[in-house]
Design a protein around this motif. Structure first.
Motif, short mmCIF file in Angstrom:
data_model
loop_
_atom_site.label_atom_id
_atom_site.label_comp_id
_atom_site.label_asym_id
_atom_site.label_seq_id
_atom_site.Cartn_x
_atom_site.Cartn_y
_atom_site.Cartn_z
N ARG A 11 0.76 -1.26 0.04
CA ARG A 11 0.13 0.04 -0.05
C ARG A 11 0.86 1.35 -0.06
O ARG A 11 0.64 2.21 -0.71
N LYS A 15 0.81 4.33 -2.81
CA LYS A 15 0.49 5.59 -2.33
C LYS A 15 1.70 6.53 -3.04
O LYS A 15 1.49 7.53 -3.65
N TYR A 51 -3.79 -5.92 -1.90
CA TYR A 51 -3.41 -4.88 -0.94
C TYR A 51 -3.99 -5.01 0.46
O TYR A 51 -3.52 -4.16 1.34
N ILE A 63 -7.92 3.96 0.34
CA ILE A 63 -6.61 4.44 0.57
C ILE A 63 -6.70 5.97 0.34
O ILE A 63 -6.80 6.48 -0.85
N GLU A 70 -6.07 4.66 5.65
CA GLU A 70 -6.31 3.53 5.03
C GLU A 70 -7.62 2.88 5.80
O GLU A 70 -7.31 2.63 7.11
N ILE A 100 -4.37 -2.52 9.07
CA ILE A 100 -5.33 -1.86 9.01
C ILE A 100 -6.07 -1.69 10.36
O ILE A 100 -6.33 -2.59 10.81
#
Length: 456
Positions: A11, A15, A51, A63, A70, A100
């Motif tokens: 992730r 980004k 992801y 995201i 997130e 997460i």
């Protein structure tokens, strides 16, 4: 799942690649087979798996690059769900396993997206399921014809998923090992008098015994000239060829994909062996050319030229092989591509568009046969893909081209008529490009005529 750190790093890289905006990841829902509670086998969206790692219906994720968030959106199990499905780990605890900590009810996603859309770019991937299209209409106000996906998002995902890590390669290799066992079992049991579905049942048993599902509907047919033949109701008879294209998918979602062709009898007829040798030469020639930097379209062309030379030796074609391939005459016998990327999807990321996955944004050829080549770009270390040339005699295509007097400088139609009911031959292996060359993934299945006959 892989370790939490794997998903966190994936992730973070995405980004950094895209830079700004909100990335929407649509998970898959359950889908009714013939009514709502009798569902198809559940399969999570592959990019969501890549992801976020969670394979459960009813999840979506965000995201938010600009606000450094997130978020997984989904609902905890109700008591009704627990009664039918049993007690499962909470969504919050499962999300924590992939790094997460922000988990919100599914209903909150709509407001989040509508607020974000009023000020910033919401990136989404091309939808491939009806429910995805309906959700995008609701969340973003996009009609289905407008739902083409975000190019930066597409390219960002491909830039990661195209390159398989060591832990992914290990999982793919496990899928390839089980896939090879499926093929070997089929090659051992085929006998005159059986039905195609009996062979398929033996292959399915191998997959299930290894806690695997099928990576795509199995092709197992005496009518190998039909490229995607999923009918299994024919009785197998002496003198025929039997073509198998099948693969398994591991519990984590990684795929194997192999093909094999065997005589129904213990040995090939002289004609079967002659054509099989041509296909074998195509396959081995393509494999020998695999290395970093070579465009896969060049490997396809090489396999096609080898086929033309072999067909010339049988009197089926004539003229210069390079000219025949350039003009497209080879496609009478070789109407598909040489292979495709493979990973979390058996045709990896096909929903993101072949023009991006296999062509880096360059246009595809419109030539019959060549237009079915899914991978054309230079091969790079970390690529995992299939090698699957084929030779086919398709009566309907033969009649069409002969009636149009097509490629008469290259094709001897009178001789082709003698092979009209021959069928088809395809053999397929899965390969990884390494820094110095290429490596076959999974156990070896019999490939040469002698190897096949020894197993039969």
């Amino acid at each position: 799942m892989f370790s939490s750190n794997t998903y966190v790093q994936r992730r973070a890289a995405l980004k950094q690649k895209i830079g700004s905006g909100v990335l929407l990841f649509m998970g898959n829902d359950d889908m009714g087979l013939n009514y709502e509670d009798n569902a198809f086998r559940y399969r999570q969206d592959s990019t969501f798996l890549y992801y976020f790692g969670l394979s459960a219906a009813g999840l979506n994720a965000i995201i938010d690059i600009d606000e450094d968030r997130e978020i997984i959106f989904g609902d905890e199990l109700t008591i009704d769900s627990i009664i039918w499905m049993g007690t499962l780990p909470s969504l919050k605890s499962r999300a924590a396993e992939v790094g997460i900590t922000d988990v919100r009810p599914a209903a909150e996603l709509t407001d989040y997206l509508r607020t974000a859309k009023s000020k910033r770019t919401v990136h989404y991937l091309p939808p491939y399921r009806p429910e995805h299209k309906l959700k995008l209409m609701d969340w973003l106000g996009l009609a289905p014809a407008e739902q083409t996906g975000s190019i930066p998002f597409i390219k960002g995902v491909i830039a990661q998923r195209n390159y398989k890590t060591d832990e992914e390669i290990a999982e793919i290799e496990r899928a390839c090992d089980v896939t090879a066992d499926m093929h070997i079992k089929a090659m051992q049991v085929i006998r005159p008098g059986m039905y195609e579905y009996e062979v398929v049942a033996e292959m399915n048993r191998v997959a299930e015994m290894n806690n695997c599902q099928l990576s795509f509907p199995t092709i197992a047919s005496i009518n190998g000239q039909t490229l995607h033949n999923h009918y299994h109701g024919n009785q197998i008879k002496s003198g025929q060829l039997f073509l198998i294209d099948a693969g398994c998918e591991t519990e984590m979602g990684y795929a194997g994909d192999m093909s094999s062709t065997v005589p129904v009898d213990k040995t090939f007829t002289s004609r079967q062996r002659a054509v099989y040798e041509i296909q074998n030469a195509m396959h081995l020639g393509a494999v020998s050319a695999l290395r970093p930097g070579i465009p896969y379209m060049e490997v396809y062309d090489l396999s096609a030229r080898i086929m033309v030379d072999g067909m010339k030796a049988l009197g089926l074609m004539k003229g210069n092989a390079e000219d025949a391939v350039r003009e497209g005459a080879h496609a009478l016998f070789y109407p598909h591509g040489l292979g495709h990327m493979m990973g979390l999807d058996v045709h990896d990321m096909e929903n993101l568009g072949e023009v991006w996955v296999g062509y880096a944004g360059q246009p595809k050829s419109t030539q019959f046969g060549r237009r079915s080549q899914r991978l054309a770009i230079p091969l790079e270390p970390g690529f995992v893909f299939t090698v699957e040339p084929g030779v086919y005699f398709i009566p309907e295509l033969i009649d069409l081209w002969r009636g149009e007097k097509k490629f008469t400088d290259f094709i001897n139609y009178d001789k082709v008529e003698e092979y009209r009911h021959f069928g088809g031959i395809r053999n397929e292996e899965d390969y990884l490009i390494t820094p110095t060359g290429a490596r076959r993934l999974g156990k070896k299945i019999p490939l040469t005529p002698d190897e096949v006959e020894a197993l039969r």
